[in-house]
Design a protein around this motif. Structure first.
Motif, short mmCIF file in Angstrom:
data_model
loop_
_atom_site.label_atom_id
_atom_site.label_comp_id
_atom_site.label_asym_id
_atom_site.label_seq_id
_atom_site.Cartn_x
_atom_site.Cartn_y
_atom_site.Cartn_z
N VAL A 88 0.89 -1.27 -0.06
CA VAL A 88 -0.04 0.07 0.00
C VAL A 88 0.84 1.27 -0.05
O VAL A 88 0.66 2.28 -0.84
CB VAL A 88 -0.97 0.13 1.28
N GLN A 89 1.74 1.27 0.87
CA GLN A 89 2.83 2.45 0.98
C GLN A 89 3.54 2.58 -0.44
O GLN A 89 3.86 3.76 -0.80
CB GLN A 89 3.71 2.38 1.91
N VAL A 92 1.12 4.26 -2.98
CA VAL A 92 0.53 5.62 -2.41
C VAL A 92 1.68 6.53 -2.93
O VAL A 92 1.40 7.50 -3.32
CB VAL A 92 -0.02 5.56 -1.10
N THR A 96 1.55 9.44 -5.51
CA THR A 96 1.56 10.83 -5.02
C THR A 96 2.90 11.49 -5.72
O THR A 96 2.78 12.49 -6.18
CB THR A 96 1.85 10.96 -3.44
N ARG A 115 -2.48 5.66 -6.51
CA ARG A 115 -2.66 5.91 -5.24
C ARG A 115 -4.21 5.23 -4.78
O ARG A 115 -4.09 4.67 -3.71
CB ARG A 115 -3.03 7.44 -5.25
N GLN A 116 -5.02 5.38 -5.47
CA GLN A 116 -6.43 4.87 -5.40
C GLN A 116 -6.29 3.26 -5.33
O GLN A 116 -6.76 2.60 -4.40
CB GLN A 116 -7.44 5.27 -6.47
N ARG A 119 -4.85 2.64 -1.90
CA ARG A 119 -5.80 2.95 -0.93
C ARG A 119 -7.03 1.94 -0.70
O ARG A 119 -7.61 1.74 0.23
CB ARG A 119 -6.55 4.35 -1.03
N SER A 120 -7.37 1.36 -1.81
CA SER A 120 -8.58 0.29 -1.96
C SER A 120 -7.91 -1.10 -1.41
O SER A 120 -8.62 -1.93 -1.73
CB SER A 120 -9.09 0.55 -3.15
#
Lengths: 233, 124
Positions: A88-89, A92, A96, A115-116, A119-120
């Motif tokens: 996830v990191q 993201v 970003t 990113r999405q 996040r999901s």
């Protein structure tokens, strides 16, 4: 690529991936897999930078290759400065960075997608989790760009790739094969943009004159999916 | 007062439209120009816009006015309903209409609709 070693870069794909998917997917796709994906995508974008820019010169503002190359180089630097500890990191951080550093439309679009996607995403990142997160990322591109398949954009590669991933989960296809199918679907989707007339982006101002050229965004999406398949193999 | 942010691929274009809008609306108007990437390239910088939002926001909200393409996409990432809104308007005319409305003390929704009226206003 700046700071990279040539032997790493030209020594085949996924060489630095410890174990790759050989050990199976029981624990899910790990952080190293995602780092390898971005590394290989960046390497491929660098190698095809001039082709992307040439495609963009035909119907856009001739900056797609350089912009995306800069973006992935910045992603590499971000990973070096703040090594992501989780998938996830990684997603993201990459997203970003692309949003902040590219400057052209591909930054917000790819950046929002990654990113999405991050996040999901639940952990562990099974093939089903990956497919669902990828679809969520593609939806973010659709929302942000207010575009749909057939508009001659990156979505013409991303949407078929996403469908291939989802179908592979339903058909219980192994991850490696699933990613290969997604890469093929993206490549075919990118080629299918050639006869299309652009309805979004700068190329849309060209109307009929946009017909006959492959969309550079779809072409770069196919490159990113090819990297995904390569690091899984 | 509602703040305004002009977002263009070109630093010069954003700065000059901001200067023109300030000329017409008056020095009091809170308007920021976000043109180019911040490192001299043509394009858009989400960081520049993000900083400008903080700079022009007095608590009454901010209207983002992008030119086109990546300016629109980048601006859309910063929208916060009720606080930071995006105006789908012609760059010059929309900026001036919004600046005049904002300088007159209009609330966010009114400034946005003043800008949007610029889209259909004929010149002849």
């Amino acid at each position: 690529m700046d700071g990279g070693t040539d032997s790493e870069m030209h020594g085949g794909t996924g060489g630095g991936l410890d174990g790759g998917l050989d050990g199976g997917l029981d624990g899910g796709l790990d952080t190293a897999f995602f780092l390898a994906w971005f590394e290989d995508a960046g390497r491929r974008v660098r190698l095809q930078r001039d082709r992307l820019t040439a495609l963009d010169a035909a119907i856009g503002d001739a900056d797609h290759g350089t912009n995306l190359d800069r973006g992935f180089t910045e992603v590499r630097q971000a990973f070096a400065e703040w090594p992501p500890g989780t998938p996830v990191q990684a997603l993201v951080s990459a997203g970003t960075t692309l949003i902040r550093r590219v400057g052209g439309a591909s930054g917000p679009l790819y950046g929002s997608a990654f990113r999405q996607m991050g996040r999901s995403m639940d952990t562990p990142v099974t093939q089903a989790v990956f497919a669902a997160a990828f679809e969520s990322g593609v939806r973010a591109v659709e929302r942000l760009g207010k575009a749909a398949p057939g508009d001659k954009t990156m979505l013409d590669a991303l949407v078929p790739a996403s469908r291939a991933l989802t179908r592979a989960v339903q058909e219980e296809i192994a991850t490696r094969e699933a990613f290969e199918r997604a890469a093929r679907a993206a490549e075919e989707g990118a080629r299918a943009t050639i006869p299309m007339r652009a309805r979004r982006g700068r190329a849309s101002y060209l109307g009929e004159r946009s017909v006959g050229h492959e969309d550079p965004g779809a072409a770069s999406a196919a490159i990113i999916m090819a990297a995904l398949a390569a690091v899984a193999s | 007062m509602v703040g305004l942010i002009l977002i263009s691929h070109s630093a010069g274009l954003a700065a000059e439209v901001a200067a023109l809008a300030t000329c017409i609306a008056g020095e009091r108007v809170r308007i920021a120009a976000c043109g180019g990437t911040g490192d001299g390239r043509t394009g858009t910088s989400v960081d520049l816009i993000d900083q400008a939002v903080t700079q022009v926001d007095e608590g009454d909200g901010v209207v983002l006015i992008p030119d086109l393409g990546s300016s629109v996409l980048t601006a859309r990432l910063l929208v916060e309903p009720g606080r930071v809104v995006l105006a789908d308007v012609p760059f010059v005319e929309g900026a001036i209409a919004a600046a005049v409305a904002a300088a007159g003390g209009a609330p966010l929704a009114t400034v946005l609709s003043a800008a949007e009226e610029a889209r259909t206003q004929r010149k002849l």
